[in-house]
Scaffold this motif. Structure first.
Motif, PDB file in Angstrom:
ATOM      1  N   ASN A 120     -46.670  35.805 -77.265  1.00  0.00           N
ATOM      2  CA  ASN A 120     -45.283  36.249 -77.335  1.00  0.00           C
ATOM      3  C   ASN A 120     -45.121  37.767 -77.332  1.00  0.00           C
ATOM      4  OD1 ASN A 120     -43.523  33.689 -77.727  1.00  0.00           O
ATOM      5  ND2 ASN A 120     -45.300  33.370 -79.045  1.00  0.00           N
ATOM      6  N   PHE A 121     -46.237  38.503 -77.313  1.00  0.00           N
ATOM      7  CA  PHE A 121     -46.110  39.942 -77.102  1.00  0.00           C
ATOM      8  C   PHE A 121     -45.580  40.246 -75.696  1.00  0.00           C
ATOM      9  CE2 PHE A 121     -48.903  40.327 -80.847  1.00  0.00           C
ATOM     10  CZ  PHE A 121     -48.137  41.239 -81.561  1.00  0.00           C
ATOM     11  N   LEU A 122     -45.608  39.253 -74.820  1.00  0.00           N
ATOM     12  CA  LEU A 122     -44.907  39.362 -73.534  1.00  0.00           C
ATOM     13  C   LEU A 122     -43.440  39.700 -73.780  1.00  0.00           C
ATOM     14  CD1 LEU A 122     -45.110  36.899 -70.552  1.00  0.00           C
ATOM     15  CD2 LEU A 122     -42.906  37.520 -71.509  1.00  0.00           C
ATOM     16  N   TRP A 123     -42.806  38.960 -74.701  1.00  0.00           N
ATOM     17  CA  TRP A 123     -41.382  39.176 -74.994  1.00  0.00           C
ATOM     18  C   TRP A 123     -41.170  40.479 -75.757  1.00  0.00           C
ATOM     19  CZ3 TRP A 123     -39.128  35.910 -72.018  1.00  0.00           C
ATOM     20  CH2 TRP A 123     -39.674  34.641 -71.823  1.00  0.00           C
ATOM     21  N   MET A 124     -42.094  40.806 -76.651  1.00  0.00           N
ATOM     22  CA  MET A 124     -41.955  42.010 -77.458  1.00  0.00           C
ATOM     23  C   MET A 124     -41.905  43.258 -76.594  1.00  0.00           C
ATOM     24  SD  MET A 124     -41.802  43.261 -80.546  1.00  0.00           S
ATOM     25  CE  MET A 124     -41.961  44.869 -81.302  1.00  0.00           C
ATOM     26  N   PHE A 125     -42.922  43.422 -75.752  1.00  0.00           N
ATOM     27  CA  PHE A 125     -43.016  44.664 -75.000  1.00  0.00           C
ATOM     28  C   PHE A 125     -42.142  44.648 -73.745  1.00  0.00           C
ATOM     29  CE2 PHE A 125     -46.958  44.696 -77.541  1.00  0.00           C
ATOM     30  CZ  PHE A 125     -46.686  45.853 -78.255  1.00  0.00           C
ATOM     31  N   GLY A 126     -41.848  43.450 -73.232  1.00  0.00           N
ATOM     32  CA  GLY A 126     -40.889  43.370 -72.138  1.00  0.00           C
ATOM     33  C   GLY A 126     -39.493  43.757 -72.594  1.00  0.00           C
ATOM     34  N   VAL A 152     -40.354  59.375 -58.722  1.00  0.00           N
ATOM     35  CA  VAL A 152     -41.383  59.039 -59.698  1.00  0.00           C
ATOM     36  C   VAL A 152     -41.495  57.519 -59.829  1.00  0.00           C
ATOM     37  CG1 VAL A 152     -42.089  59.240 -62.122  1.00  0.00           C
ATOM     38  CG2 VAL A 152     -40.989  61.179 -60.961  1.00  0.00           C
ATOM     39  N   LYS A 153     -42.734  57.019 -59.813  1.00  0.00           N
ATOM     40  CA  LYS A 153     -42.958  55.583 -59.945  1.00  0.00           C
ATOM     41  C   LYS A 153     -43.235  55.223 -61.403  1.00  0.00           C
ATOM     42  CE  LYS A 153     -44.562  54.398 -55.312  1.00  0.00           C
ATOM     43  NZ  LYS A 153     -45.628  53.744 -54.526  1.00  0.00           N
ATOM     44  N   ARG A 154     -42.784  54.037 -61.798  1.00  0.00           N
ATOM     45  CA  ARG A 154     -43.030  53.550 -63.143  1.00  0.00           C
ATOM     46  C   ARG A 154     -43.420  52.082 -63.063  1.00  0.00           C
ATOM     47  NH1 ARG A 154     -36.771  53.260 -65.449  1.00  0.00           N
ATOM     48  NH2 ARG A 154     -35.997  51.732 -63.938  1.00  0.00           N
ATOM     49  N   LEU A 155     -43.979  51.570 -64.159  1.00  0.00           N
ATOM     50  CA  LEU A 155     -44.361  50.167 -64.240  1.00  0.00           C
ATOM     51  C   LEU A 155     -43.109  49.291 -64.258  1.00  0.00           C
ATOM     52  CD1 LEU A 155     -46.787  48.212 -64.639  1.00  0.00           C
ATOM     53  CD2 LEU A 155     -46.484  48.502 -67.103  1.00  0.00           C
ATOM     54  N   THR A 156     -43.158  48.172 -63.556  1.00  0.00           N
ATOM     55  CA  THR A 156     -42.018  47.258 -63.519  1.00  0.00           C
ATOM     56  C   THR A 156     -41.860  46.544 -64.861  1.00  0.00           C
ATOM     57  OG1 THR A 156     -43.347  45.399 -62.743  1.00  0.00           O
ATOM     58  CG2 THR A 156     -42.385  46.841 -61.055  1.00  0.00           C
ATOM     59  N   LEU A 157     -40.698  45.940 -65.073  1.00  0.00           N
ATOM     60  CA  LEU A 157     -40.476  45.166 -66.289  1.00  0.00           C
ATOM     61  C   LEU A 157     -41.445  43.985 -66.371  1.00  0.00           C
ATOM     62  CD1 LEU A 157     -36.569  45.109 -66.465  1.00  0.00           C
ATOM     63  CD2 LEU A 157     -38.136  46.426 -67.906  1.00  0.00           C
ATOM     64  N   VAL A 158     -41.692  43.340 -65.219  1.00  0.00           N
ATOM     65  CA  VAL A 158     -42.670  42.247 -65.194  1.00  0.00           C
ATOM     66  C   VAL A 158     -44.036  42.767 -65.612  1.00  0.00           C
ATOM     67  CG1 VAL A 158     -43.911  40.634 -63.704  1.00  0.00           C
ATOM     68  CG2 VAL A 158     -41.431  40.894 -63.467  1.00  0.00           C
ATOM     69  N   GLY A 159     -44.392  43.955 -65.135  1.00  0.00           N
ATOM     70  CA  GLY A 159     -45.661  44.556 -65.501  1.00  0.00           C
ATOM     71  C   GLY A 159     -45.771  44.806 -66.994  1.00  0.00           C
ATOM     72  N   HIS A 160     -44.694  45.267 -67.607  1.00  0.00           N
ATOM     73  CA  HIS A 160     -44.707  45.486 -69.053  1.00  0.00           C
ATOM     74  C   HIS A 160     -44.909  44.163 -69.793  1.00  0.00           C
ATOM     75  CE1 HIS A 160     -43.792  49.736 -69.722  1.00  0.00           C
ATOM     76  NE2 HIS A 160     -43.063  49.692 -68.617  1.00  0.00           N
ATOM     77  N   GLY A 161     -44.269  43.092 -69.317  1.00  0.00           N
ATOM     78  CA  GLY A 161     -44.447  41.791 -69.952  1.00  0.00           C
ATOM     79  C   GLY A 161     -45.871  41.276 -69.810  1.00  0.00           C
ATOM     80  N   ILE A 162     -46.447  41.402 -68.617  1.00  0.00           N
ATOM     81  CA  ILE A 162     -47.822  40.948 -68.379  1.00  0.00           C
ATOM     82  C   ILE A 162     -48.800  41.745 -69.242  1.00  0.00           C
ATOM     83  CG2 ILE A 162     -49.676  40.843 -66.664  1.00  0.00           C
ATOM     84  CD1 ILE A 162     -47.514  40.252 -64.555  1.00  0.00           C
ATOM     85  N   ALA A 163     -48.593  43.052 -69.312  1.00  0.00           N
ATOM     86  CA  ALA A 163     -49.459  43.884 -70.153  1.00  0.00           C
ATOM     87  C   ALA A 163     -49.385  43.443 -71.608  1.00  0.00           C
ATOM     88  CB  ALA A 163     -49.062  45.353 -70.018  1.00  0.00           C
ATOM     89  N   GLY A 164     -48.185  43.115 -72.084  1.00  0.00           N
ATOM     90  CA  GLY A 164     -48.031  42.632 -73.448  1.00  0.00           C
ATOM     91  C   GLY A 164     -48.738  41.307 -73.671  1.00  0.00           C
ATOM     92  N   LEU A 165     -48.646  40.396 -72.683  1.00  0.00           N
ATOM     93  CA  LEU A 165     -49.308  39.095 -72.780  1.00  0.00           C
ATOM     94  C   LEU A 165     -50.816  39.262 -72.899  1.00  0.00           C
ATOM     95  CD1 LEU A 165     -49.258  35.961 -72.510  1.00  0.00           C
ATOM     96  CD2 LEU A 165     -49.413  36.311 -70.025  1.00  0.00           C
ATOM     97  N   PHE A 166     -51.403  40.050 -72.002  1.00  0.00           N
ATOM     98  CA  PHE A 166     -52.852  40.242 -72.009  1.00  0.00           C
ATOM     99  C   PHE A 166     -53.312  40.991 -73.257  1.00  0.00           C
ATOM    100  CE2 PHE A 166     -53.197  40.046 -67.081  1.00  0.00           C
ATOM    101  CZ  PHE A 166     -53.088  38.665 -67.145  1.00  0.00           C
ATOM    102  N   ALA A 167     -52.506  41.940 -73.714  1.00  0.00           N
ATOM    103  CA  ALA A 167     -52.860  42.669 -74.939  1.00  0.00           C
ATOM    104  C   ALA A 167     -52.837  41.733 -76.146  1.00  0.00           C
ATOM    105  CB  ALA A 167     -51.900  43.835 -75.150  1.00  0.00           C
ATOM    106  N   GLY A 168     -51.867  40.826 -76.169  1.00  0.00           N
ATOM    107  CA  GLY A 168     -51.798  39.847 -77.249  1.00  0.00           C
ATOM    108  C   GLY A 168     -53.027  38.956 -77.275  1.00  0.00           C
ATOM    109  N   TRP A 169     -53.433  38.461 -76.109  1.00  0.00           N
ATOM    110  CA  TRP A 169     -54.631  37.626 -76.036  1.00  0.00           C
ATOM    111  C   TRP A 169     -55.872  38.404 -76.458  1.00  0.00           C
ATOM    112  CZ3 TRP A 169     -53.613  35.179 -70.539  1.00  0.00           C
ATOM    113  CH2 TRP A 169     -52.633  34.178 -70.665  1.00  0.00           C
ATOM    114  N   THR A 170     -55.966  39.647 -76.022  1.00  0.00           N
ATOM    115  CA  THR A 170     -57.129  40.463 -76.363  1.00  0.00           C
ATOM    116  C   THR A 170     -57.227  40.663 -77.867  1.00  0.00           C
ATOM    117  OG1 THR A 170     -56.964  41.632 -74.240  1.00  0.00           O
ATOM    118  CG2 THR A 170     -58.272  42.696 -75.975  1.00  0.00           C
TER     119      THR A 170
END
Length: 305
Positions: free
Chosen positions: A185-191, A107-125
């Motif tokens: 900083n949601f990068l750090w939160m969700f990462g 089973v594939k999952r999102l990488t930790l880097v991916g979780h951080g990037i998603a948090g960063l973009f969600a924070g900006w949005t």
């Protein structure tokens, strides 16, 4: 299939509403103390306890919930945008190769880097919606008068009208650059949330195993410490920008940072950290417990990894 995909995309936004309402119920009183410590002239309060005592003594216990109306409505909307976009950024990154195999599984999952990037973009949005709502909250929280009749702003609508009258509609986005810096900083939160969830999952099959909801609660609370330690300097700048009276020119990010540095040195960027950390665990643990629980209930938990 298209309908099912649309539903998956919407559930994150719906679950975010529950998260936002939870934050207001659990944490607004702490937030009022934090905002007053950050934005009042140096020497106004000796610390968080003194701020609390002065507020209650001079304005009553209900003063802790000044400015609660904008976040009561707004944080539900903000977290809907934040967590809804987070969910969709995760789906986007999974589709574009930010994946890894789960240990011992195909089973594939999102990488930790991916979780951080998603948090960063969600924070900006979310910053686009959060800025005007937080500005109204800050201005209302800083009114020290006990009687509504004596206050400059009679409520959130009157506050918004006065800001728009002075600076136009864009005046509601005063502090937007501070909000972008803060919400990065949601990068750090969700990462860190994902790091903790994976650490707790490794306890499965041991005497220390815990349930997924408990892991959500603990991970959300602990990740919030990482988030706030990283975010508090930008939060100070953002709130000072938003607290600037609407009768003067709109402040810049760099000018506000220089003012904080001149008044309190580097420690000035960490004003309000004490009540923030006290508030952080219960607020974010509860909010992410609600969010992840609703995601499971709505059948979207499989997209998280």
């Amino acid at each position: 299939m298209a309908s099912e995909n649309s539903n998956v995309r919407l559930v994150g936004a719906f679950a975010g509403v529950g998260s936002g309402l939870t934050k207001v119920a659990v944490g607004h009183g702490f937030d009022t103390i934090k905002t007053r410590l950050q934005c009042s002239p140096p020497g106004t309060y000796k610390g968080a306890v003194d701020c609390l005592l002065q507020t209650v003594r001079n304005e009553s216990i209900f003063a802790l919930y000044k400015g609660a109306t904008p976040p009561a409505v707004g944080w539900a909307a903000i977290d809907s945008v934040l967590l809804g976009s987070l969910h969709n950024y995760r789906l986007f990154l999974i589709r574009h190769g930010f994946t890894e195999h789960t240990v011992g599984s195909d089973v594939k999952r999102l990488t930790l880097v991916g979780h951080g990037i998603a948090g960063l973009f969600a924070g900006w949005t979310s910053a686009f919606l959060a800025t005007p709502i937080e500005q109204l909250k800050v201005k209302l929280q800083l009114q020290l008068q006990k009687s509504t009749a004596d206050r400059q702003y009679k409520g959130p609508i009157d506050c918004a009208r006065q800001i728009v009258r002075a600076h136009g509609i864009l005046g509601l986005w005063t502090g937007f650059t501070g909000s972008l810096a803060f919400r990065s900083n949601f990068l750090w939160m969700f990462g860190s949330f994902e790091v903790l969830m994976r650490a707790f999952s490794k306890l499965d099959g041991t005497p220390y195993a815990i349930s997924i909801p408990t892991a959500n609660f603990l991970s959300g609370g602990l990740a919030s410490f990482v988030y706030w330690i990283m975010a508090i300097p930008a939060d100070n700048i953002k709130n000072r920008m938003m607290a600037t009276p609407h009768t003067v020119s709109r402040p810049s990010f760099t000018a506000t940072a220089r003012q904080i540095l001149a008044e309190g040195g580097y420690r000035g960027f960490y004003r309000g950290l004490g009540p923030t950390l006290l508030r952080a665990f219960p607020v974010n643990a509860s909010a992410l417990w609600v969010y992840e629980g609703l995601m499971r209930l709505l059948g979207a938990e499989k997209t998280r990894h």
